[in-house]
Design an enzyme around this catalytic site. Sequence first.
Site, PDB file in Angstrom:
ATOM      1  N   VAL A 477       0.832  -1.202   0.000  1.00  0.00           N
ATOM      2  CA  VAL A 477       0.000   0.000   0.000  1.00  0.00           C
ATOM      3  C   VAL A 477       0.868   1.254   0.000  1.00  0.00           C
ATOM      4  CG1 VAL A 477      -1.724   1.319   1.280  1.00  0.00           C
ATOM      5  CG2 VAL A 477      -1.933  -1.181   1.100  1.00  0.00           C
ATOM      6  N   THR A 556       1.580   0.571   7.991  1.00  0.00           N
ATOM      7  CA  THR A 556       2.096  -0.669   8.560  1.00  0.00           C
ATOM      8  C   THR A 556       0.922  -1.453   9.141  1.00  0.00           C
ATOM      9  OG1 THR A 556       2.316   0.079  10.856  1.00  0.00           O
ATOM     10  CG2 THR A 556       4.083   0.685   9.355  1.00  0.00           C
ATOM     11  N   LEU A 614     -13.491   2.466  -0.270  1.00  0.00           N
ATOM     12  CA  LEU A 614     -14.905   2.890  -0.344  1.00  0.00           C
ATOM     13  C   LEU A 614     -15.168   3.961   0.700  1.00  0.00           C
ATOM     14  CD1 LEU A 614     -16.834  -0.502  -0.773  1.00  0.00           C
ATOM     15  CD2 LEU A 614     -16.180   1.159  -2.522  1.00  0.00           C
ATOM     16  N   GLU A 668      -5.574 -14.213   3.307  1.00  0.00           N
ATOM     17  CA  GLU A 668      -4.347 -14.032   4.093  1.00  0.00           C
ATOM     18  C   GLU A 668      -3.485 -15.260   3.830  1.00  0.00           C
ATOM     19  OE1 GLU A 668      -3.524 -11.396   6.139  1.00  0.00           O
ATOM     20  OE2 GLU A 668      -5.329 -10.482   5.283  1.00  0.00           O
ATOM     21  N   LYS A 683     -13.499  -5.141  11.769  1.00  0.00           N
ATOM     22  CA  LYS A 683     -14.050  -4.047  10.954  1.00  0.00           C
ATOM     23  C   LYS A 683     -15.412  -3.633  11.489  1.00  0.00           C
ATOM     24  CE  LYS A 683     -11.571  -5.412   6.798  1.00  0.00           C
ATOM     25  NZ  LYS A 683     -11.637  -6.312   5.649  1.00  0.00           N
ATOM     26  N   GLY A 798      -7.086  -4.492  -1.808  1.00  0.00           N
ATOM     27  CA  GLY A 798      -6.170  -4.318  -2.933  1.00  0.00           C
ATOM     28  C   GLY A 798      -5.381  -3.038  -2.737  1.00  0.00           C
TER      29      GLY A 798
END
Length: 820
Positions: A477, A556, A614, A668, A683, A798
Amino acid sequence: MGKKLLVQKFGGTSLADLAGFEASAAVIGRYTDEYQVIVVLSAVKGVTDLLLLAIDTAVGGDSGAEHLEAAIARERAIVEELAGQGVQTPLGNAFLEEQHATLTRRVEGILLLGQCPDETRARILASGEGFSSRLMVDVLQHKGYSAQWSDTDVLPLANEDWLDSLVDTEAAAPLLKARLEPHSQVMVLPGFYGRNSNGNVQLLGRNGTDYSAAAIAAAIGAGLCQIWKDVDGFFTADPRIVTNARCLDEVSYGEAMELTYFGAKVISAKALTPLAANNIPCEVRNTYDPSKPGTLIHSEAKRAHVVRGISHLHDVSSITLQGGGLRGRVGIARRVMDALASESVSILLIVQSSSEYSITLCVRKVDEKKALNALKEEFHFERLHGLIAEIGVQSDRAVVSLVGDGMKHCRGIAARFLTAISSAGVNVEVIAQGSTECAIAVVVRGEDAQPATRVCHTAFFSHSTHIDVILLGCGNVGSELLDQFQRQAESLVEHHVDLRVRAIANSELLLVADDVVDLSRWRDDLEEQGQSWKLKDVIGIRKKLGLLSPTIVDCTTDERLAHEYVRLMDNGFNIVAANKKANTSTYEYYREMRNAAARNSRKFLYETNVAAGLPFIDTLQGLIRSGDELKTFEGILSGSLSMIFGLLEDGIALSEAVSKAMELGYTEPDPRDDLSGMDVARKLLIIAREVGLQFELNDISVEPVVPMDVIGQVDLSELIGTLQSLDQSFSERIAQARKQDGVLRYVARVENGACKVSVETVPKSKPLGAIRDGENALVIHTHYYQPIPMVLRGYGAGAAVTAAGVFGDLMRTVWRPLDN
Ligand code: ADP
Ligand code: ASP
Ligand code: MG
């Protein structure tokens, strides 16, 4: 009618070497058609300092010869280079030889005596200007100009100070005019000194050539004075410290005075008095780039800018007198001033607390001892009787000042100034604002002058909105984010956003730029120049670079770093976190982070914590802030499970679906991290907290995709085999669902104040029924959005979409410039 008169001064930086002399001569030549030119010169760059060193070394009992030789060598190098080109320099040569012998004798004399009378000091120091002015006549004549040299006997003096005299301009006027030869195009004089009535040299103070020029311009009533240097003009701040300082097109005499008084090395403060008194416009220009217009110092500077510039002065000491004995007593300030005046110590600034309980004043470091002794003596009685405490001295201080004539018409400048300084983590010890209100000065520690100057420059002169980024973590990322910065560079500039990456770190190395990180080669630079780091190194960046509102981007997954957010915000950083660990930590820490953001007026943004790019968190926050209320939430929050459940729908067995999702890189490394449901639960915890539920992770009911007691203990290599034992029961559940026109989905849900993640049968016709192949969906029913809910769907994982989400957060940290 004779030609108009122009006075030009060339400083040491314009006379560093032969190229400097030639550039200066070329500049002079541009004006000889229009003007009769009077040129005043400084010594060759560095010569005065070396002569001074030679004197002081000899006074100290060591031979100063080495420094003297070094000074002369600088001058000789230029003469020799000219000789190499076949150019004769009779005036320069003769003076150089004579000077060499005389100076050597004088410095030897000083060594013998162990002291140097001011008269001798003046003569030695003046020799640098004696040389450069003669050599310039040689150079001009070689170029075909008619140039005459004049001594400074035409500058009679108004006082008896050997080292810091004033010119009697009235008396100088007829002498100068008589000396000007009508046919010569240029008259060259040495700057820095005049001669007293006995013909002896008296200096005009350090950097006195500016004053020589100003005094001459005043005496002869020149229409224009020019100060030629190695910079384009007066900058908004010292260009060596503030790389994006701007050259000003004009400043008023008053502004120039304030800026130079507190350190801007552009024109000496002393020179401004005769210019202002006689209303002589003065241009500051670049010898090496004479096509540039430079800065005009004059009386009517337009007030387009509230703040004109920032200057800083090093090597200042602040001295404080305090004690009950000062309260209500008349004349304390006068006694302080008299005591220092009697020692010829000038006071840079003085402030008195309103209760008169303390007085703080600043002097130059060189005067610190003299000042302290004078004050001790003056207040001997008070000290003896305990009426005042010990006199406090803080050495190594600096004065940073903000200057602008327009400031007095504008409220809140001081507040902005102080806010900017404090946001760089710099402590202000003394504040002084004169009654003219065109300058505010603060005293700070010496090492803080640079960050304070930089940060104030940003606060008052930055035209673009800007973002200072410190990126921690440059894996998938992080590095994608840096790529996106590069791709967007032009468009950002078009939109006046100045995005600057100041530092980049991976788990081992930290690369801190002097200014900005070169994004085209950050990998190599990090590898080659990166240093091992601790958090304090990151915290130090803000002060080092003088950043106003920098942002730490955490890409991280480091739990320890997540626990430092409060400390980072307390140190003035915004936080943009892709790392979820902070928001899923204890509720207590969750609150603490929000408090830290509020008390420091910093931003804490984490859009990518849920569903990557999003725009869910922001949307939810916006709704709740504007008074909406969440009724229920349901969502598919895991890209891997979205993929697996889509494959199941197509009739693929569970074990096979998991294996396929692994192959495609959707899970994962150990797919149990997905199958356990804990990632989704985290989440959901973030969403729950966002809508006001004070939950911990274990308040969320989690039904894993498959029972963990079946797959939890086996080796990873046996996982798929073990899953096969569950294939049958899964196909049955799917068939069951299909009968009801439904599909299985792994759903996160907030309902009736409870949170749950589990496998659910979802009608195909509902929003979640269509979500598969790695997509995420978030469905909210709120007071406003019912009975039809608001739905957000799209890829929720992603590197590209996550980095884009981080980029979006960064754009919301933007620091907007103030109107100036
Ligand atoms: P000279 O002796 O040739 O007149 P100086 O040695 O006095 O030149 O100093 C010129 C230097 O002063 C410049 O090179 C520049 O870096 C520095 N400087 C400091 N503050 C300012 C400012 N506000 N604007 C322009 N230059 C500045
Ligand atoms: N050479 C002198 C000095 O360095 C005077 C000047 O440059 O203006 O102080
Ligand atoms: Mg100089």
